[in-house]
Design a protein around this motif. Structure first.
Motif, PDB file in Angstrom:
ATOM      1  N   LEU A   1      32.021  46.479  39.271  1.00  0.00           N
ATOM      2  CA  LEU A   1      30.952  45.581  38.862  1.00  0.00           C
ATOM      3  C   LEU A   1      30.342  46.076  37.550  1.00  0.00           C
ATOM      4  N   VAL A   2      30.301  45.234  36.543  1.00  0.00           N
ATOM      5  CA  VAL A   2      29.692  45.620  35.252  1.00  0.00           C
ATOM      6  C   VAL A   2      28.938  44.440  34.647  1.00  0.00           C
ATOM      7  N   SER A   3      27.898  44.758  33.844  1.00  0.00           N
ATOM      8  CA  SER A   3      27.211  43.661  33.163  1.00  0.00           C
ATOM      9  C   SER A   3      27.977  43.264  31.907  1.00  0.00           C
ATOM     10  N   ALA A   4      28.480  44.247  31.152  1.00  0.00           N
ATOM     11  CA  ALA A   4      29.245  43.915  29.935  1.00  0.00           C
ATOM     12  C   ALA A   4      30.608  44.578  30.013  1.00  0.00           C
ATOM     13  N   ILE A   5      31.639  43.749  30.013  1.00  0.00           N
ATOM     14  CA  ILE A   5      32.999  44.269  30.231  1.00  0.00           C
ATOM     15  C   ILE A   5      33.456  45.174  29.087  1.00  0.00           C
ATOM     16  N   ASP A   6      32.906  44.944  27.881  1.00  0.00           N
ATOM     17  CA  ASP A   6      33.365  45.763  26.746  1.00  0.00           C
ATOM     18  C   ASP A   6      32.880  47.206  26.822  1.00  0.00           C
ATOM     19  N   ARG A   7      32.076  47.515  27.832  1.00  0.00           N
ATOM     20  CA  ARG A   7      31.660  48.909  27.990  1.00  0.00           C
ATOM     21  C   ARG A   7      32.706  49.722  28.761  1.00  0.00           C
TER      22      ARG A   7
ATOM     23  N   MET B   1      46.497  38.646  46.318  1.00  0.00           N
ATOM     24  CA  MET B   1      45.342  39.324  45.737  1.00  0.00           C
ATOM     25  C   MET B   1      45.807  40.415  44.783  1.00  0.00           C
ATOM     26  N   SER B   2      45.081  40.580  43.691  1.00  0.00           N
ATOM     27  CA  SER B   2      45.319  41.749  42.838  1.00  0.00           C
ATOM     28  C   SER B   2      44.688  42.953  43.529  1.00  0.00           C
ATOM     29  N   HIS B   3      45.065  44.142  43.085  1.00  0.00           N
ATOM     30  CA  HIS B   3      44.477  45.337  43.696  1.00  0.00           C
ATOM     31  C   HIS B   3      43.164  45.729  43.050  1.00  0.00           C
ATOM     32  N   ALA B   4      42.999  45.318  41.792  1.00  0.00           N
ATOM     33  CA  ALA B   4      41.799  45.762  41.080  1.00  0.00           C
ATOM     34  C   ALA B   4      41.170  44.610  40.315  1.00  0.00           C
ATOM     35  N   TYR B   5      39.872  44.467  40.483  1.00  0.00           N
ATOM     36  CA  TYR B   5      39.138  43.402  39.808  1.00  0.00           C
ATOM     37  C   TYR B   5      37.956  43.975  39.043  1.00  0.00           C
ATOM     38  N   ILE B   6      37.598  43.298  37.967  1.00  0.00           N
ATOM     39  CA  ILE B   6      36.328  43.591  37.297  1.00  0.00           C
ATOM     40  C   ILE B   6      35.492  42.325  37.414  1.00  0.00           C
TER      41      ILE B   6
ATOM     42  N   LEU C   1      36.686  51.122  29.192  1.00  0.00           N
ATOM     43  CA  LEU C   1      37.820  51.421  28.323  1.00  0.00           C
ATOM     44  C   LEU C   1      38.851  50.305  28.419  1.00  0.00           C
ATOM     45  N   GLU C   2      39.537  50.079  27.299  1.00  0.00           N
ATOM     46  CA  GLU C   2      40.578  49.050  27.255  1.00  0.00           C
ATOM     47  C   GLU C   2      41.654  49.337  28.324  1.00  0.00           C
ATOM     48  N   THR C   3      41.954  50.620  28.513  1.00  0.00           N
ATOM     49  CA  THR C   3      42.983  50.987  29.500  1.00  0.00           C
ATOM     50  C   THR C   3      42.541  50.612  30.919  1.00  0.00           C
ATOM     51  N   THR C   4      41.249  50.705  31.184  1.00  0.00           N
ATOM     52  CA  THR C   4      40.735  50.293  32.499  1.00  0.00           C
ATOM     53  C   THR C   4      40.826  48.776  32.624  1.00  0.00           C
ATOM     54  N   ARG C   5      40.364  48.095  31.555  1.00  0.00           N
ATOM     55  CA  ARG C   5      40.347  46.621  31.598  1.00  0.00           C
ATOM     56  C   ARG C   5      41.736  46.040  31.811  1.00  0.00           C
ATOM     57  N   SER C   6      42.725  46.650  31.133  1.00  0.00           N
ATOM     58  CA  SER C   6      44.058  46.050  31.190  1.00  0.00           C
ATOM     59  C   SER C   6      44.705  46.213  32.568  1.00  0.00           C
ATOM     60  N   ARG C   7      44.149  47.087  33.393  1.00  0.00           N
ATOM     61  CA  ARG C   7      44.736  47.284  34.721  1.00  0.00           C
ATOM     62  C   ARG C   7      44.047  46.455  35.801  1.00  0.00           C
ATOM     63  N   CYS C   8      43.042  45.696  35.406  1.00  0.00           N
ATOM     64  CA  CYS C   8      42.286  44.923  36.402  1.00  0.00           C
ATOM     65  C   CYS C   8      42.308  43.443  36.029  1.00  0.00           C
ATOM     66  N   GLN C   9      42.121  42.611  37.021  1.00  0.00           N
ATOM     67  CA  GLN C   9      41.919  41.197  36.729  1.00  0.00           C
ATOM     68  C   GLN C   9      40.420  40.998  36.548  1.00  0.00           C
ATOM     69  N   SER C  10      40.022  40.406  35.420  1.00  0.00           N
ATOM     70  CA  SER C  10      38.577  40.306  35.214  1.00  0.00           C
ATOM     71  C   SER C  10      38.093  38.890  35.495  1.00  0.00           C
ATOM     72  N   LEU C  11      36.873  38.847  35.967  1.00  0.00           N
ATOM     73  CA  LEU C  11      36.313  37.591  36.429  1.00  0.00           C
ATOM     74  C   LEU C  11      34.861  37.514  35.991  1.00  0.00           C
ATOM     75  N   ARG C  12      34.531  36.458  35.250  1.00  0.00           N
ATOM     76  CA  ARG C  12      33.180  36.360  34.701  1.00  0.00           C
ATOM     77  C   ARG C  12      32.233  35.617  35.641  1.00  0.00           C
ATOM     78  N   PHE C  13      31.044  36.160  35.800  1.00  0.00           N
ATOM     79  CA  PHE C  13      29.990  35.502  36.569  1.00  0.00           C
ATOM     80  C   PHE C  13      28.939  34.980  35.601  1.00  0.00           C
ATOM     81  N   ASP C  14      28.438  33.786  35.866  1.00  0.00           N
ATOM     82  CA  ASP C  14      27.526  33.148  34.916  1.00  0.00           C
ATOM     83  C   ASP C  14      26.073  33.234  35.354  1.00  0.00           C
ATOM     84  N   SER C  15      25.188  32.923  34.400  1.00  0.00           N
ATOM     85  CA  SER C  15      23.762  32.851  34.706  1.00  0.00           C
ATOM     86  C   SER C  15      23.505  31.726  35.699  1.00  0.00           C
TER      87      SER C  15
END
Ligand SMILES: [Zn+2]
Length: 383
Positions: free
Chosen positions: A175-181, A25-30, A183-197
């Motif tokens: 948890l976020v609705s739009a990942i681009d909101r 597991m990663s430690h941080a997810y978006i 900071l890039e520094t936050t995003r780069s430290r997390c594994q991001s995972l998209r949820f669909d409609s």
């Protein structure tokens, strides 16, 4: 709800099941994607697996197994003290973090603030400090941060080190609705995972369970107009948007002939009714924000109407406003596909203007004038 109770998110399910079985597991997810599609429920399911002492594998249904690409899934047992604690929000190692926590902050100054964002004080007290403490039950610590895009940039900066290397088995899920909101520094430290409609039929069936008082006709409309978000469908049902939509639609189908400004009054009153519900739920929201959200809801209904007209004019029969199929067909005949598409465009632009703090009244008036003119011009061409 366990991890497998979140339906129609095969990408998230596949990734997590593979990660859980590999133990990496990663430690941080978006978790990002539309609101109301199961991000928090899924995060809680993950917490259950991580905190439960008797997590087990269950067989997936044939349809799910095919979508996810796995026959079995790891879930929390659902009946031990840990699982019950997660479900009842009383587990010492599950930290649900949200902007209203400022009210529980030890500093009176922080408590007095409106809960519009999560500043450094809140993030430090409810995330960074407890991450450094020993876990209560010894297995792991899980932090789920709602509306993580409301963490101020300063607080995101303060959180970077924690996201990068939290001590011990600690997991943070933003948890976020739009990942681009974020900071890039936050995003780069997390594994991001998209949820669909979600599929409309699924939203309708869940709505039947969760809002049994809503009639079948209304349920079908709420589901169709939800853009695949169960959360939005439920919120709309609570706001009584079905009735409001009837008035909006009636006004729009007559818009080119409206000389008295009646449509403007209908829009303003409808927005006010919606705003009142928002304010009730979120008393800390500023009056400007509440007004803006009300108007944007009306814009959404209007855009849905014109999108229906566009579909009908282009020969597609699947529309949201099925109860107004005749009026949609009539408008499709008079204003046509091109003007309907332009109307959808103008509404979207007006929505962006609202986000940039323009005068609300002026924005609505200009949009209504534009929509009326589009209708008249298209009508003149078609005659
Ligand atoms: Zn358990």
């Amino acid at each position: 709800m366990s991890l497998t109770d979140v339906k129609h998110q095969p990408t998230a399910q596949r990734l997590f099941q593979r990660t859980l079985s590999s133990g990496r597991m990663s430690h941080a997810y978006i978790f990002h994607g539309p609101d109301g599609v199961g991000k928090e429920t899924f995060a809680r399911g993950v917490a259950e697996v991580l905190l439960c002492g008797s997590a087990c594998d269950v067989s997936l249904s044939a349809a799910e197994a095919e979508a996810v690409g796995l026959a079995k899934a790891r879930v929390g047992c659902g009946s031990c003290a840990d699982c019950l604690g997660v479900r009842g929000d009383s587990h010492g190692d599950l930290h649900i973090v949200h902007r209203y926590l400022n009210r529980d902050h030890p500093e009176p100054e922080v408590r007095k603030r409106k809960a519009l964002e999560m500043g450094v004080d809140v993030i430090r007290h409810f995330v960074i400090d407890p991450v450094g403490l020993k876990s209560a039950h010894g297995r792991a610590k899980v932090f789920i941060i709602r509306e993580a895009d409301r963490i101020t940039p300063q607080a995101q900066n303060a959180l970077l080190k924690t996201l990068e290397e939290p001590p011990g088995p600690t997991y943070l899920i933003l948890l976020v609705s739009a990942i681009d909101r974020l900071l890039e520094t936050t995003r780069s430290r997390c594994q991001s995972l998209r949820f669909d409609s979600l599929p409309t039929a699924f939203v309708a069936s869940r709505l039947a369970d969760l809002a049994p008082d809503v009639s079948t006709d209304q349920r079908a409309w709420y589901a169709a107009a939800s853009e695949g978000s169960l959360g939005l469908a439920l919120e709309s049902a609570e706001q009584g948007l079905f009735e409001i939509n009837q008035t909006i639609v009636a006004g729009l189908s007559l818009l080119p002939q409206d000389r008295s400004g009646a449509t403007l009054t209908v829009w303003t009153d409808s927005a006010k009714a919606v705003s009142d519900v928002y304010k009730e739920h979120d008393p800390d929201m500023s009056d400007t924000d509440v007004t803006r959200r009300g108007i944007k809801t009306v814009f959404r209904l209007a855009a849905t109407w014109y999108a229906d007209v566009l579909r009908r004019a282009s020969g597609c029969t699947t529309i949201v406003n099925t109860l107004h199929a005749e009026a949609v067909a009539k408008s499709a005949g008079t204003i046509g596909a091109e003007a309907a598409a332009e109307a959808v465009n103008r509404i979207a632009k007006a929505g962006h203007h609202l986000d940039r703090n323009v005068n609300v009244q002026l924005c609505v008036e200009t949009l209504l004038n534009d929509l009326a003119r589009l209708g008249i011009e298209a009508g003149a061409v078609s005659r």
